[in-house]
Design a protein around this motif. Sequence first.
Motif, PDB file in Angstrom:
ATOM      1  N   PRO A  54      63.043 -16.301  15.889  1.00 41.81           N
ATOM      2  CA  PRO A  54      63.494 -15.711  14.796  1.00 41.81           C
ATOM      3  C   PRO A  54      64.791 -16.360  14.332  1.00 41.81           C
ATOM      4  CG  PRO A  54      62.555 -14.039  16.232  1.00 41.81           C
ATOM      5  CD  PRO A  54      62.408 -15.564  17.026  1.00 41.81           C
ATOM      6  N   HIS A  55      65.704 -16.877  15.231  1.00 38.69           N
ATOM      7  CA  HIS A  55      66.873 -17.453  14.766  1.00 38.69           C
ATOM      8  C   HIS A  55      66.938 -18.768  13.951  1.00 38.69           C
ATOM      9  CE1 HIS A  55      68.733 -15.010  18.355  1.00 38.69           C
ATOM     10  NE2 HIS A  55      68.636 -14.270  17.441  1.00 38.69           N
ATOM     11  N   ARG A  56      65.617 -19.320  14.615  1.00 37.61           N
ATOM     12  CA  ARG A  56      65.488 -21.010  14.309  1.00 37.61           C
ATOM     13  C   ARG A  56      64.492 -21.154  13.193  1.00 37.61           C
ATOM     14  NH1 ARG A  56      69.910 -23.398  15.740  1.00 37.61           N
ATOM     15  NH2 ARG A  56      70.468 -22.873  18.075  1.00 37.61           N
ATOM     16  N   SER A  57      63.890 -19.845  12.708  1.00 38.69           N
ATOM     17  CA  SER A  57      62.909 -20.089  11.831  1.00 38.69           C
ATOM     18  C   SER A  57      63.504 -20.774  10.487  1.00 38.69           C
ATOM     19  CB  SER A  57      62.037 -18.918  11.365  1.00 38.69           C
ATOM     20  OG  SER A  57      63.209 -17.833  10.761  1.00 38.69           O
ATOM     21  N   ARG A  58      62.848 -21.425   9.617  1.00 37.75           N
ATOM     22  CA  ARG A  58      63.108 -21.948   8.350  1.00 37.75           C
ATOM     23  C   ARG A  58      63.824 -21.050   7.411  1.00 37.75           C
ATOM     24  NH1 ARG A  58      58.514 -24.593   6.502  1.00 37.75           N
ATOM     25  NH2 ARG A  58      59.192 -26.476   7.475  1.00 37.75           N
ATOM     26  N   ARG A  59      63.289 -19.730   7.384  1.00 39.91           N
ATOM     27  CA  ARG A  59      63.751 -18.646   6.594  1.00 39.91           C
ATOM     28  C   ARG A  59      65.117 -18.216   7.149  1.00 39.91           C
ATOM     29  NH1 ARG A  59      64.505 -13.198   6.144  1.00 39.91           N
ATOM     30  NH2 ARG A  59      64.205 -12.282   3.953  1.00 39.91           N
ATOM     31  N   SER A  60      65.424 -18.056   8.605  1.00 40.27           N
ATOM     32  CA  SER A  60      66.494 -17.688   9.073  1.00 40.27           C
ATOM     33  C   SER A  60      67.855 -18.706   9.030  1.00 40.27           C
ATOM     34  CB  SER A  60      66.378 -17.194  10.512  1.00 40.27           C
ATOM     35  OG  SER A  60      65.536 -16.213  10.735  1.00 40.27           O
ATOM     36  N   THR A  61      67.122 -19.989   9.094  1.00 43.14           N
ATOM     37  CA  THR A  61      68.122 -21.065   9.036  1.00 43.14           C
ATOM     38  C   THR A  61      68.682 -21.171   7.453  1.00 43.14           C
ATOM     39  OG1 THR A  61      66.992 -22.107  10.866  1.00 43.14           O
ATOM     40  CG2 THR A  61      68.350 -23.508   9.424  1.00 43.14           C
ATOM     41  N   HIS A  62      67.651 -21.115   6.537  1.00 38.19           N
ATOM     42  CA  HIS A  62      68.219 -21.337   5.248  1.00 38.19           C
ATOM     43  C   HIS A  62      69.150 -20.205   4.932  1.00 38.19           C
ATOM     44  CE1 HIS A  62      67.897 -21.820   0.979  1.00 38.19           C
ATOM     45  NE2 HIS A  62      67.839 -20.423   0.848  1.00 38.19           N
ATOM     46  N   HIS A  63      68.894 -18.719   5.341  1.00 40.50           N
ATOM     47  CA  HIS A  63      69.620 -17.771   4.905  1.00 40.50           C
ATOM     48  C   HIS A  63      71.069 -17.724   5.693  1.00 40.50           C
ATOM     49  CE1 HIS A  63      70.147 -13.740   3.569  1.00 40.50           C
ATOM     50  NE2 HIS A  63      70.665 -13.403   4.827  1.00 40.50           N
ATOM     51  N   VAL A  64      71.109 -18.196   6.708  1.00 42.72           N
ATOM     52  CA  VAL A  64      72.291 -18.380   7.459  1.00 42.72           C
ATOM     53  C   VAL A  64      73.312 -19.448   6.930  1.00 42.72           C
ATOM     54  CG1 VAL A  64      73.485 -18.827   9.554  1.00 42.72           C
ATOM     55  CG2 VAL A  64      71.619 -17.161   9.472  1.00 42.72           C
ATOM     56  N   LYS A  65      72.511 -20.605   6.875  1.00 44.31           N
ATOM     57  CA  LYS A  65      73.414 -21.700   6.361  1.00 44.31           C
ATOM     58  C   LYS A  65      73.792 -21.944   4.767  1.00 44.31           C
ATOM     59  CE  LYS A  65      72.049 -24.790  10.163  1.00 44.31           C
ATOM     60  NZ  LYS A  65      71.492 -26.089  10.624  1.00 44.31           N
ATOM     61  N   GLU A  66      72.662 -21.600   4.119  1.00 42.96           N
ATOM     62  CA  GLU A  66      72.851 -21.969   2.737  1.00 42.96           C
ATOM     63  C   GLU A  66      73.109 -20.537   2.061  1.00 42.96           C
ATOM     64  OE1 GLU A  66      72.510 -24.826   1.402  1.00 42.96           O
ATOM     65  OE2 GLU A  66      71.817 -25.648   3.463  1.00 42.96           O
ATOM     66  N   MET A  67      72.567 -19.264   2.271  1.00 46.29           N
ATOM     67  CA  MET A  67      72.854 -18.159   1.543  1.00 46.29           C
ATOM     68  C   MET A  67      74.335 -17.603   2.137  1.00 46.29           C
ATOM     69  SD  MET A  67      70.386 -18.043  -0.433  1.00 46.29           S
ATOM     70  CE  MET A  67      70.261 -16.379  -0.947  1.00 46.29           C
ATOM     71  N   LEU A  68      74.519 -17.705   3.319  1.00 47.30           N
ATOM     72  CA  LEU A  68      76.102 -17.019   3.746  1.00 47.30           C
ATOM     73  C   LEU A  68      76.792 -17.904   3.982  1.00 47.30           C
ATOM     74  CD1 LEU A  68      74.273 -14.440   6.585  1.00 47.30           C
ATOM     75  CD2 LEU A  68      75.143 -14.089   4.091  1.00 47.30           C
ATOM     76  N   GLY A  69      76.478 -19.505   4.040  1.00 44.30           N
ATOM     77  CA  GLY A  69      77.489 -20.401   4.145  1.00 44.30           C
ATOM     78  C   GLY A  69      78.081 -20.569   5.729  1.00 44.30           C
TER      79      GLY A  69
END
Length: 155
Positions: free
Chosen positions: A61-76
């Motif tokens: 769940p931490h490394r999924s594409r959705r989670s990675t995008h959310h943490v890096k791109e959405m939250l920065g």
Amino acid sequence: MLCLYWCMVGPLYWELLESDETFNSDVYCRHMDNVQAVLDQMEANGEWEGPVKLLQDNAKPHRSRRSTHHVKEMLGWEVLDHPPYSPDVAPSDYHIFLSLKNFMRGRQFKNRDQVEASLREYFEFKEPEFYARGIRKLPKRWLTVHYNRGEYLIS
């Protein structure tokens, strides 16, 4: 399952999942949004100054594409590398959960509310220095695991 997100001053957000709830990318992203809301409030109060550097293990769940995008791109947020199979560098494992286990030893709970009350008591009882000490141990532990090629620490 206890999900806990913390920093040098203490817990930012924690949630005790329902017994039938699965920890997945949706839950993780929701948790990250809750952490960001706490950080936003802390920043508004002059108690936080970014940036966020996130250390998470390699759970799906931490490394999924959705989670990675959310943490890096959405939250920065910046995500720090975590060696595979290395609980030795997870501050929650080597610092908080060990202490929490000792705190909970011998207690019996009749319901979820009692568990949550004990968790609140534990987190409120700990001084910020307790949390800071756990984070300060991380660089040395990470280097030790790295130089031992991922072998577990004995200490």
